[in-house]
Design an enzyme around this catalytic site. Structure first.
Site, PDB file in Angstrom:
ATOM      1  N   PRO A 134      31.770  39.418  46.909  1.00  0.00           N
ATOM      2  CA  PRO A 134      30.507  39.488  47.646  1.00  0.00           C
ATOM      3  C   PRO A 134      30.560  39.075  49.116  1.00  0.00           C
ATOM      4  O   PRO A 134      30.002  38.053  49.518  1.00  0.00           O
ATOM      5  CB  PRO A 134      29.598  38.567  46.839  1.00  0.00           C
ATOM      6  CG  PRO A 134      30.519  37.559  46.246  1.00  0.00           C
ATOM      7  CD  PRO A 134      31.786  38.314  45.945  1.00  0.00           C
ATOM      8  N   CYS A 135      31.153  39.913  49.934  1.00  0.00           N
ATOM      9  CA  CYS A 135      31.212  39.643  51.372  1.00  0.00           C
ATOM     10  C   CYS A 135      29.834  39.746  52.018  1.00  0.00           C
ATOM     11  O   CYS A 135      29.622  39.196  53.103  1.00  0.00           O
ATOM     12  CB  CYS A 135      32.214  40.568  52.050  1.00  0.00           C
ATOM     13  SG  CYS A 135      31.960  42.319  51.713  1.00  0.00           S
TER      14      CYS A 135
END
Length: 174
Positions: A137-138
């Site tokens: 989850p950037c």
């Protein structure tokens, strides 16, 4: 990024646009929105990875992504292959995996977490090169002031993902 020579790919349509998925023998190694920055060359053209939509990891990834985008899933349960990144990139990507759904961190905090507090730009570059958008989850990384910055898939998608998770309440100005 280096990818295994036996990498295969598939596409899936989502409310945020078409997504390209890639899997190696070790697991899911890519998830990119069409048109995002840093797409690997073998997605298209004469050297493209074979389209194999029936591949079990690609089918699972597509199904879990759809569930996530409908708000029915918070975590992905897939084998991942992040071996193509440098050791520094892999450290950043592993740290991204530890950010809980609905929470955000700054690039600086991420750098401190991996023991590189002065490497904020390098951390940002590694976040931007994350090959597994959404799954790693950037989108949960924000600027020091809490602002939306730097998402290879586009800030509108980043905002949509954060709204889905309840981490962003307002619409981002265009």
């Amino acid at each position: 990024m280096q990818f295994h020579p036996s990498t295969v790919q598939a596409r899936t349509d989502t409310p945020l646009g078409t997504v390209r998925l890639a899997a190696s023998p070790a697991g899911l190694c890519g998830l990119w929105f069409d048109g995002q920055r840093h797409l690997p060359a073998p997605l298209d053209g004469p050297q493209a990875w074979p389209e194999t939509p029936e591949h079990p990891v690609l089918r699972q990834a597509a199904a879990q992504l759809q569930q996530y985008l409908r708000g029915e899933r918070q975590h992905f349960d897939l084998p991942l292959d992040l071996a193509g990144g440098t050791p520094f990139q892999q450290a950043v990507w592993q740290a991204l995996r530890g950010i809980p759904t609905g929470q955000t961190v700054s690039y600086g905090a991420l750098g401190r977490q991996i023991g590189k507090p002065a490497a904020v730009r390098a951390v940002g570059a590694a976040v931007g090169r994350n090959p597994l958008s959404v799954v790693v989850p950037c989108h949960r990384v924000l600027g020091q002031d809490g602002g939306l910055t730097g998402y290879a898939g586009g800030l509108e998608r980043k905002a949509a993902l954060l709204r889905l998770e309840g981490a962003l309440e307002t619409k981002v100005p265009a």
